[in-house]
Scaffold this active site. Structure first.
Site, PDB file in Angstrom:
ATOM      1  CB  SER A  39      -0.919  -0.011   1.234  1.00 60.02           C
ATOM      2  OG  SER A  39      -1.996   0.856   1.024  1.00 60.02           O
ATOM      3  CG  ASN A  42       2.002   2.604  -7.317  1.00 62.48           C
ATOM      4  OD1 ASN A  42       1.099   3.358  -6.978  1.00 62.48           O
ATOM      5  ND2 ASN A  42       1.798   1.364  -7.709  1.00 62.48           N
ATOM      6  CB  CYS A  43       0.639   7.938  -8.119  1.00 60.91           C
ATOM      7  SG  CYS A  43      -0.506   6.603  -8.529  1.00 60.91           S
ATOM      8  CB  THR A 274     -10.711 -15.287 -13.462  1.00 66.93           C
ATOM      9  OG1 THR A 274     -10.881 -16.420 -12.610  1.00 66.93           O
ATOM     10  CG2 THR A 274     -10.028 -14.169 -12.689  1.00 66.93           C
ATOM     11  N   PRO A 277     -14.686 -19.143 -11.282  1.00 67.78           N
ATOM     12  CG  PRO A 277     -16.836 -20.030 -11.365  1.00 67.78           C
ATOM     13  CD  PRO A 277     -15.429 -20.291 -11.788  1.00 67.78           C
ATOM     14  N   GLY A 283      -7.532  -4.493 -11.137  1.00 68.27           N
ATOM     15  CA  GLY A 283      -6.351  -3.642 -11.325  1.00 68.27           C
ATOM     16  C   GLY A 283      -5.726  -3.695 -12.707  1.00 68.27           C
ATOM     17  CG  ASP A 284      -2.127  -1.413 -13.310  1.00 72.43           C
ATOM     18  OD1 ASP A 284      -3.164  -0.730 -13.193  1.00 72.43           O
ATOM     19  OD2 ASP A 284      -0.985  -0.964 -13.095  1.00 72.43           O
ATOM     20  CE1 TYR A 428     -17.407  34.130 -13.431  1.00 73.02           C
ATOM     21  CE2 TYR A 428     -19.623  35.015 -13.101  1.00 73.02           C
ATOM     22  CZ  TYR A 428     -18.295  35.202 -13.442  1.00 73.02           C
ATOM     23  OH  TYR A 428     -17.838  36.442 -13.795  1.00 73.02           O
ATOM     24  CE  LYS A 436     -21.151  33.757 -23.137  1.00 73.79           C
ATOM     25  NZ  LYS A 436     -21.266  34.269 -24.470  1.00 73.79           N
TER      26      LYS A 436
HETATM   27  P1  FAD Z   1       0.209  -2.627  -8.417  1.00 65.92           P
HETATM   28  O1  FAD Z   1      -0.080  -1.379  -7.695  1.00 65.92           O
HETATM   29  O2  FAD Z   1       1.293  -2.673  -9.376  1.00 65.92           O
HETATM   30  O3  FAD Z   1       0.371  -3.757  -7.355  1.00 65.92           O
HETATM   31  C1  FAD Z   1       0.653  -5.061  -7.712  1.00 65.92           C
HETATM   32  C2  FAD Z   1       1.511  -5.692  -6.628  1.00 65.92           C
HETATM   33  O4  FAD Z   1       1.416  -7.069  -6.782  1.00 65.92           O
HETATM   34  C3  FAD Z   1       2.965  -5.342  -6.756  1.00 65.92           C
HETATM   35  O5  FAD Z   1       3.443  -4.729  -5.590  1.00 65.92           O
HETATM   36  C4  FAD Z   1       3.662  -6.671  -6.991  1.00 65.92           C
HETATM   37  O6  FAD Z   1       4.892  -6.766  -6.330  1.00 65.92           O
HETATM   38  C5  FAD Z   1       2.665  -7.631  -6.439  1.00 65.92           C
HETATM   39  N1  FAD Z   1       2.735  -8.971  -7.041  1.00 65.92           N
HETATM   40  C6  FAD Z   1       2.684  -9.275  -8.358  1.00 65.92           C
HETATM   41  N2  FAD Z   1       2.740 -10.586  -8.536  1.00 65.92           N
HETATM   42  C7  FAD Z   1       2.830 -11.135  -7.302  1.00 65.92           C
HETATM   43  C8  FAD Z   1       2.922 -12.459  -6.849  1.00 65.92           C
HETATM   44  N3  FAD Z   1       2.920 -13.474  -7.681  1.00 65.92           N
HETATM   45  N4  FAD Z   1       2.998 -12.639  -5.533  1.00 65.92           N
HETATM   46  C9  FAD Z   1       2.979 -11.619  -4.674  1.00 65.92           C
HETATM   47  N5  FAD Z   1       2.897 -10.370  -5.033  1.00 65.92           N
HETATM   48  C10 FAD Z   1       2.817 -10.130  -6.347  1.00 65.92           C
HETATM   49  N6  FAD Z   1      -1.937   5.766 -11.876  1.00 65.92           N
HETATM   50  C11 FAD Z   1      -2.732   6.859 -11.824  1.00 65.92           C
HETATM   51  O7  FAD Z   1      -3.939   6.714 -11.971  1.00 65.92           O
HETATM   52  N7  FAD Z   1      -2.214   8.099 -11.580  1.00 65.92           N
HETATM   53  C12 FAD Z   1      -0.891   8.294 -11.403  1.00 65.92           C
HETATM   54  O8  FAD Z   1      -0.446   9.418 -11.182  1.00 65.92           O
HETATM   55  C13 FAD Z   1      -0.030   7.183 -11.478  1.00 65.92           C
HETATM   56  N8  FAD Z   1       1.300   7.346 -11.335  1.00 65.92           N
HETATM   57  C14 FAD Z   1       2.110   6.248 -11.375  1.00 65.92           C
HETATM   58  C15 FAD Z   1       3.464   6.424 -11.222  1.00 65.92           C
HETATM   59  C16 FAD Z   1       4.306   5.331 -11.264  1.00 65.92           C
HETATM   60  C17 FAD Z   1       5.766   5.518 -11.117  1.00 65.92           C
HETATM   61  C18 FAD Z   1       3.764   4.016 -11.433  1.00 65.92           C
HETATM   62  C19 FAD Z   1       4.643   2.832 -11.467  1.00 65.92           C
HETATM   63  C20 FAD Z   1       2.411   3.833 -11.612  1.00 65.92           C
HETATM   64  C21 FAD Z   1       1.572   4.950 -11.578  1.00 65.92           C
HETATM   65  N9  FAD Z   1       0.195   4.803 -11.751  1.00 65.92           N
HETATM   66  C22 FAD Z   1      -0.612   5.912 -11.700  1.00 65.92           C
HETATM   67  C23 FAD Z   1      -0.415   3.488 -12.007  1.00 65.92           C
HETATM   68  C24 FAD Z   1      -0.960   2.911 -10.746  1.00 65.92           C
HETATM   69  O9  FAD Z   1       0.032   2.902  -9.786  1.00 65.92           O
HETATM   70  C25 FAD Z   1      -1.474   1.524 -11.022  1.00 65.92           C
HETATM   71  O10 FAD Z   1      -2.489   1.611 -11.973  1.00 65.92           O
HETATM   72  C26 FAD Z   1      -2.012   0.861  -9.788  1.00 65.92           C
HETATM   73  O11 FAD Z   1      -1.055   0.820  -8.799  1.00 65.92           O
HETATM   74  C27 FAD Z   1      -2.454  -0.553 -10.149  1.00 65.92           C
HETATM   75  O12 FAD Z   1      -2.764  -1.259  -9.011  1.00 65.92           O
HETATM   76  P2  FAD Z   1      -2.623  -2.834  -9.000  1.00 65.92           P
HETATM   77  O13 FAD Z   1      -3.027  -3.286  -7.653  1.00 65.92           O
HETATM   78  O14 FAD Z   1      -3.299  -3.429 -10.156  1.00 65.92           O
HETATM   79  O15 FAD Z   1      -1.079  -3.116  -9.243  1.00 65.92           O
END
Ligand code: FAD
Length: 845
Positions: A39, A42-43, A274, A277, A283-284, A428, A436
């Site tokens: 937690s 990262n942003c 997925t 079920p 997330g990403d 405004y 406007k």
């Molecule tokens: P993550 O936050 O990447 O978390 C995934 C975690 O899973 C990681 O810590 C990884 O170590 C862990 N993991 C993966 N596989 C395993 C495994 N097999 N076992 C155990 N742990 C595992 N988004 C915005 O909207 N605005 C921003 O300004 C922005 N700035 C960013 C700046 C940076 C430098 C970065 C890197 C990203 C930024 N992002 C931003 C993107 C945003 O951080 C991600 O979209 C978001 O964190 C995604 O969340 P997540 O949980 O999917 O993945």
């Protein structure tokens, strides 16, 4: 008691875990995180590298201890889930401290493994100076390198938001920074015209850009890493940040046989289930249906990940109660002084998807222009050309970008239309907005276009028309002062306030491309033309400002219509210098401009004024000053930074210094010894060069002779000569326009009645046949596709031919300036002689 296991402890994983606990007090919740931290922000990582976030501890929002204390969640860092046994409903976990492995059972498994930076197999990519950024450990490594290696030059590969945030922070640390981007633009989440503004800003801040050029190889040469580009050129760097995109980190999902998309993302339904079920994902790492495209997409952003986490937990605990509607990918980034934001689909994405769209662009102040610190923003919306359904929006500016994009994002999610934007009610008062708002303005523009009141075209359409040379007529309706600072190549200037009187100069048989500075005056002019029977008229949305930004960038790539007609635009600002340069003049030791003794300094507040407002204010003040006095202009129109350079060059004043900070441009101008060489209308004079001029004395008012003189003048101008036409005696009739109510004496009235009243009234020197001859001649010229006299006159003006009416002849014949066509100078023999003395050709017609 349910048992939930979560893989990944940052945005999606930590969010799901926390919500699960809030909904289910009894459940066992275990969260595995491969890295050292959970937690974390990262942003915020790039800002820690640059020192904006000075304390490392501020990056951590939660710790495993806090998770335990506040949420009773078992968080295990440095634990990697290495496989999933779906049949047994267990995960195999490796403890990274001692590589010990164990199994953990689950009832529901939630995957939030995120996405990892891409590292393609480019030769030399394993070099230790090439770093990526995803986690706290990554930023620690980057920071260590910066702190200990004495790195001076950095290359950022990839011009997305993470790459540019890093570029900014590296620059803030004093490094020379080059951004290398394979696409033709940075920030692919916005279209080229807005990206052009960002690119110019990056160069202003001293970041070098290598666009449309990919990396072919990395070569280590002693302490320096050489980056070889596909174009054959090279960039040297001590440190490389590789930021070319991310790829879903889904090996365990693949190995477990979960259904994946082509890009490796985990396919989920609207409840984040997925293909198994018992396993959900957020997330990403996931792919889901785009509410706009209807096709599956992956959006690696923190906002969606956090919202998905909450919803996923709800659906796990309460049953599948609330489907996910998808994301419109709203994003934002700070790039030095600029804010760049987008929501929904870009023009490029819409074109790729084959969806019909139109766009409306406005350049506006962040709040009322008269209230201090109104800063510029550009806002563009993309919408369905018939229904007005909103597809997307983008904005770039210094202030207020976020709220505009947030508002439009909300409308897009609610399936709103441009009509909604037109009616949007903002909070405004002058310090916050305008009556406007820019959001209303783009709504109005789009509504007008849908209603058919205006036909808008984009800067790209203008580029296409210029490239095709399809006979289009480009009409610039800005003031002469603005046009003097640059215009679309070949554009004919009729200020919008003069359109009604000068319709005869605007052809009816050609498509008219109107432009003003931002689109508003162009719209007014378009309405005048349409209501006067012109049917093929289009208005450039975003105006000259949009075209200039984009075409200047294209010119740097060696593409497009080339440089704007005047000097001084973004393309000429070299990287590494920035706008905070000493622009000219002598400097004191502290860098401030040196002043002559007894000279005074005047400060002009032109903030909030759109082009040409700041230039006009400058001109007004400088006219009141003495040579050597200094005028400091503070302006917020980004175009002013370039315009003021051109203006000073044109007018013989000195730009002592120019700098831009927080969106405010501060230019210090020293009044020159002599008033510059610009004409009274502010137009750039024709450059003079010895022997390379051509002078024509037009004495006759015969149509055929006038035609001959314009053919010759235009031909001479086309060969690069500086052309002057001196109209005297009967020749003055060629320049007359129809006027009413001009007061004259008796002889003046007589001359006025007897002389042709305009070009249309000229007769032929022979075969005139009582006026039938000229009609036949015009008919014949049309048949043979020869331009009419009026078009030739327009072409001459566009080519910069100087037209001088003889003052003495005007006096004798009682012709006043009001009776002459626009753009004609009044001069005497001295003016003619001056031009003739530098001419190799001198003809009397
Ligand atoms: P993550 O936050 O990447 O978390 C995934 C975690 O899973 C990681 O810590 C990884 O170590 C862990 N993991 C993966 N596989 C395993 C495994 N097999 N076992 C155990 N742990 C595992 N988004 C915005 O909207 N605005 C921003 O300004 C922005 N700035 C960013 C700046 C940076 C430098 C970065 C890197 C990203 C930024 N992002 C931003 C993107 C945003 O951080 C991600 O979209 C978001 O964190 C995604 O969340 P997540 O949980 O999917 O993945």
């Amino acid at each position: 008691m349910a048992k939930y296991v979560i893989v990944g402890g940052v945005a999606g994983g930590a969010g799901t875990a926390a919500r699960l606990r809030r909904l289910d007090e009894k459940a066992e919740i275990i969260m595995f995180e491969r890295g050292e931290h959970v937690s974390y922000a990262n942003c915020g990582l790039p800002y820690y590298a640059g020192g904006v976030i000075s304390e490392r501890s501020r990056l951590f929002i939660m710790t495993p201890q806090k998770f335990k204390e506040t949420l009773n969640i078992d968080v295990r860092t440095l634990h990697e889930v290495i496989s999933i046994n779906r049949a047994a409903k267990t995960v195999r976990v490796k403890r990274l401290e001692d590589n010990r492995e164990f199994d953990e059972t689950y009832d529901t498994l939630v995957l939030s493994p995120g996405a990892a930076p891409m590292r393609p197999p480019i030769p030399g990519i394993e070099d230790e100076a090439i770093l990526t950024l995803r986690s706290v450990s990554d930023i620690d490594a980057i920071k260590l390198k910066l702190d200990t290696s004495g790195a001076k030059r950095a290359a950022v590969i990839g011009g997305g938001f993470i790459g540019l945030e890093m570029a900014e922070n590296l620059r803030e640390r004093g490094l020379e920074v080059t951004v290398i981007e394979a696409l033709e633009q940075v920030m692919n989440v916005i279209d080229y015209d807005l990206a052009a503004i960002v690119q110019q800003h990056l160069r202003d801040k001293g970041v070098a850009l290598r666009l449309k050029d990919g990396v072919a190889a990395f070569k280590r040469r002693a302490s320096v890493l050489e980056i070889q580009l596909q174009s054959g050129s090279t960039v040297e760097a001590d440190l490389v940040i590789l930021s070319i995109g991310v790829k879903p980190d889904t090996k365990i999902a693949r190995d477990a046989g979960l259904e994946l998309a082509a890009n490796g993302a985990i396919k989920v339904n609207e409840y984040f289930e997925t293909s198994d079920p018992s396993i959900r994902a957020v997330g990403d790492a996931i792919e889901f249906k785009s509410p706009l495209l209807g096709t599956a997409i992956t959006v690696p952003l923190a906002g969606p990940a956090n919202k998905q986490a909450r919803l996923c937990a709800d659906n796990i605990v309460r049953g599948n109660v609330k489907p996910y509607g998808g994301t419109v990918a709203t994003s934002i980034a700070k790039i030095f002084d600029l804010t760049v934001a987008s929501t929904g689909l870009t023009g490029k994405a819409l074109a790729r998807a084959g969806l019909p769209f139109a766009e409306a662009v406005t350049h506006a102040g962040s709040h009322a222009g008269y209230y201090p610190r109104s800063l510029q923003l550009t806002l563009k919306v993309l919408y369905h050309p018939e229904s007005g359904k909103l597809w997307g929006a983008q904005s770039v500016g210094y202030d207020g970008v976020d709220k505009r994009i947030d508002v439009i994002s909300a409308y897009i999610k609610m399936c709103g239309t441009v009509g909604d934007l037109a009616e949007f009610e903002q909070a405004y008062a002058p310090p916050f907005s305008s009556a406007k708002d820019p959001v209303n303005m783009v709504g109005f523009i789009a509504e007008n276009a849908i209603a058919g009141d205006t036909h808008t075209v984009t800067w790209r359409d203008v580029e296409t028309a210029l490239a095709e040379r399809n006979g289009a007529f480009f009409l610039d309706v800005r003031s002469r002062e603005e046009v003097a600072l640059g215009t679309i190549p070949g554009a004919y200037n009729v200020p919008h306030t003069e359109i009604r009187e000068r319709l005869s100069e605007i052809p009816r048989d050609k498509r008219i491309y109107i432009n003003c500075a931002i689109g508003l005056r162009g719209y007014l002019a378009e309405r005048v033309l349409r209501l006067n029977g012109y049917s093929d008229v289009v208005n450039l949305t975003g105006g000259y400002k949009s075209w200039k930004a984009a075409s200047a960038e294209l010119a740097l790539l060696g593409e497009g219509s080339g440089k704007p007609a005047a000097t001084g635009h973004a393309a000429t600002v070299p990287a590494g210098r920035g706008l905070a340069d000493r622009a000219g003049g002598m400097a004191n030791e502290d860098g401030s401009p040196q002043r002559a003794q007894g000279s005074k300094e005047i400060t002009v507040d032109a903030c909030g004024l759109q082009c040409p407002g700041p230039i006009i204010r400058l001109k007004q003040e400088i006219d009141k000053c003495s040579p050597g006095d200094h005028i400091v202009v503070n302006a917020t129109d980004p175009g002013f930074a370039r315009d003021v350079k051109s203006w000073c060059a044109l007018t013989g004043n000195t730009l002592a210094s120019i700098e831009t900070q927080g969106g405010i441009i501060r230019a210090e101008i020293e009044k020159g010894m002599a008033e510059g060489t610009a004409t009274a209308e502010g137009k750039a004079p024709c450059a003079r060069s010895d022997g390379n001029g051509a002078t024509f004395i037009v004495f006759s008012n015969d149509m055929d002779k006038a035609l001959a003189s314009f053919v010759l003048a235009n031909g001479a101008a086309a060969t690069g000569k500086t052309v002057t036409m001196f109209f005297t005696f009967w020749g003055l009739s060629v320049l007359r326009k129809k006027t009413r109510g001009v007061r004259k004496d008796l002889l003046g009235r007589m001359f006025g009645m007897m002389l042709p009243k305009s070009m249309k009234g000229l007769s032929l020197s022979s075969m005139n046949f009582a006026g039938i001859g000229p009609k036949l001649m015009r008919f014949r010229m049309k048949q043979k596709n020869v331009d009419q006299l009026e078009s030739m006159y327009s072409q001459a003006r566009m080519a910069g031919v100087r037209m001088i009416a003889c003052q003495m002849s005007m006096d004798i014949m009682g012709i006043s300036k009001d009776e002459l066509l626009d753009g004609v100078e009044i001069g005497g023999v001295a003016t003619y002689m001056e031009a003739a003395s530098s001419s190799g050709v001198n003809l009397f017609i």
